[in-house]
Design an enzyme around this catalytic site. Structure first.
Site, PDB file in Angstrom:
ATOM      1  N   SER A  69       0.667  -1.179  -0.153  1.00 48.40           N
ATOM      2  CA  SER A  69       0.042   0.151  -0.005  1.00 48.40           C
ATOM      3  C   SER A  69       0.600   1.250   0.019  1.00 48.40           C
ATOM      4  O   SER A  69       1.938   1.261   0.384  1.00 48.40           O
ATOM      5  CB  SER A  69      -0.970   0.016   1.283  1.00 48.40           C
ATOM      6  OG  SER A  69      -1.665  -1.083   1.481  1.00 48.40           O
TER       7      SER A  69
HETATM    8  N1  SAH Z   1      -0.263  -5.015   4.289  1.00 48.54           N
HETATM    9  C1  SAH Z   1       0.553  -5.387   3.021  1.00 48.54           C
HETATM   10  C2  SAH Z   1      -0.526  -5.077   1.717  1.00 48.54           C
HETATM   11  C3  SAH Z   1      -0.563  -6.267   1.156  1.00 48.54           C
HETATM   12  S1  SAH Z   1      -1.781  -6.290  -0.122  1.00 48.54           S
HETATM   13  C4  SAH Z   1       1.860  -4.735   2.690  1.00 48.54           C
HETATM   14  O1  SAH Z   1       2.204  -3.781   3.627  1.00 48.54           O
HETATM   15  O2  SAH Z   1       2.699  -5.039   1.946  1.00 48.54           O
HETATM   16  C5  SAH Z   1      -3.039  -7.306   0.442  1.00 48.54           C
HETATM   17  C6  SAH Z   1      -2.901  -8.727   0.818  1.00 48.54           C
HETATM   18  O3  SAH Z   1      -3.965  -9.322   1.462  1.00 48.54           O
HETATM   19  C7  SAH Z   1      -2.235  -9.539  -0.216  1.00 48.54           C
HETATM   20  O4  SAH Z   1      -1.049 -10.078  -0.024  1.00 48.54           O
HETATM   21  C8  SAH Z   1      -3.349 -10.740  -0.417  1.00 48.54           C
HETATM   22  O5  SAH Z   1      -2.544 -11.943  -0.707  1.00 48.54           O
HETATM   23  C9  SAH Z   1      -3.889 -10.479   0.971  1.00 48.54           C
HETATM   24  N2  SAH Z   1      -5.271 -11.507   1.213  1.00 48.54           N
HETATM   25  C10 SAH Z   1      -6.361 -11.102   0.395  1.00 48.54           C
HETATM   26  N3  SAH Z   1      -7.380 -11.860   0.957  1.00 48.54           N
HETATM   27  C11 SAH Z   1      -6.768 -12.335   1.915  1.00 48.54           C
HETATM   28  C12 SAH Z   1      -7.656 -13.379   3.099  1.00 48.54           C
HETATM   29  N4  SAH Z   1      -8.768 -13.760   2.811  1.00 48.54           N
HETATM   30  N5  SAH Z   1      -6.607 -13.587   4.098  1.00 48.54           N
HETATM   31  C13 SAH Z   1      -5.213 -13.425   4.259  1.00 48.54           C
HETATM   32  N6  SAH Z   1      -4.860 -12.521   3.353  1.00 48.54           N
HETATM   33  C14 SAH Z   1      -5.620 -12.132   2.063  1.00 48.54           C
END
Ligand code: SAH
Length: 218
Positions: A69
């Site tokens: 993000s």
């Molecule tokens: N907070 C992260 C941003 C990740 S983007 C950072 O700082 O890099 C969102 C993430 O949510 C992705 O990696 C995706 O795989 C995860 N995601 C989506 N649905 C999910 C679920 N049901 N359970 C766990 N993770 C999930």
């Protein structure tokens, strides 16, 4: 000191200081959050080829169709999750590369973070280890179900957009706790749900764009 931590060029402390100025100008006012944003080197969490862009206010690819993000959104979500209070236990849904978890580790005593894509777990653990962060536990699971094992949480931050609020997450929120999540398939609204002694109070605080929350693990 590790080469990647040394303050050279675009990855320098000065570049991060500029990011801090921008966050203040964008309305982030919680000093605890600003300090955390200053402390966590975002360039460690992105691929080396992208590290010169790590402090720009943009989301960046982290592989597997996912993104880290933009700094403003991370700061805003953590600020909303804190609501000016100290956090003992925080839960993050969507670890990705571990950047937001690292920021959370500076404002919460214990952080649990759940991710459904196995190779991203390995990446996040490596990044957090490299930063010597020991109060974050990364779990491979479907975050739609929260993480009952360590509930209740003072703060739950979801880094992927949901079309409805998973009831499990509400159930795992402590009284006085706050859930911050992007809601909606197209126009997503950043939403805060606070648990009070007599129920839940929901507020929308602006529009955002996140990858979707998906069910199951892979
Ligand atoms: N907070 C992260 C941003 C990740 S983007 C950072 O700082 O890099 C969102 C993430 O949510 C992705 O990696 C995706 O795989 C995860 N995601 C989506 N649905 C999910 C679920 N049901 N359970 C766990 N993770 C999930």
């Amino acid at each position: 000191m590790n080469q990647r931590f040394s303050g050279i060029g675009m990855t320098s402390q000065r570049t991060r200081a500029r990011m801090l100025e921008r966050l203040r100008a964008q309305g982030i006012s919680d000093e605890v959050v600003l300090t955390a944003m200053n402390d966590v080197p975002r360039h460690i969490f992105v691929d080396e080829a992208l590290s010169s862009r790590a402090y720009e206010d943009i989301s960046l690819p982290i592989g597997f169709g996912q993104t880290i993000s933009q700094p403003y959104i991370v700061a805003r979500m953590v600020e909303l999750a804190r609501g000016g209070r100290g956090i003992v236990k925080a839960l993050e849904i969507g670890t990705g590369c571990g950047y937001q978890a690292a920021v959370l580790s500076r404002v919460a005593k214990e952080v649990y973070s759940v991710e459904r894509i196995a190779p991203l777990i390995a990446k996040a653990r490596k990044n957090l280890r490299e930063m010597r962060i020991h109060n974050v536990k990364v779990k491979y699971a479907d975050g739609t179900l929260g993480l009952a094992e360590f509930a209740p949480y003072d703060a739950i931050v979801m880094a992927a957009a949901a079309t409805h609020i998973p009831p499990e997450l509400l159930a795992q929120l402590a009284i006085g706790g706050r859930l911050v999540l992007p809601m909606g398939p197209d126009t997503q609204k950043l939403t805060v749900v606070e648990r009070t002694s007599h129920g839940f109070q929901q507020t929308e605080v602006g529009e955002v764009k996140f990858v979707p929350l998906l069910g199951g693990v892979m």
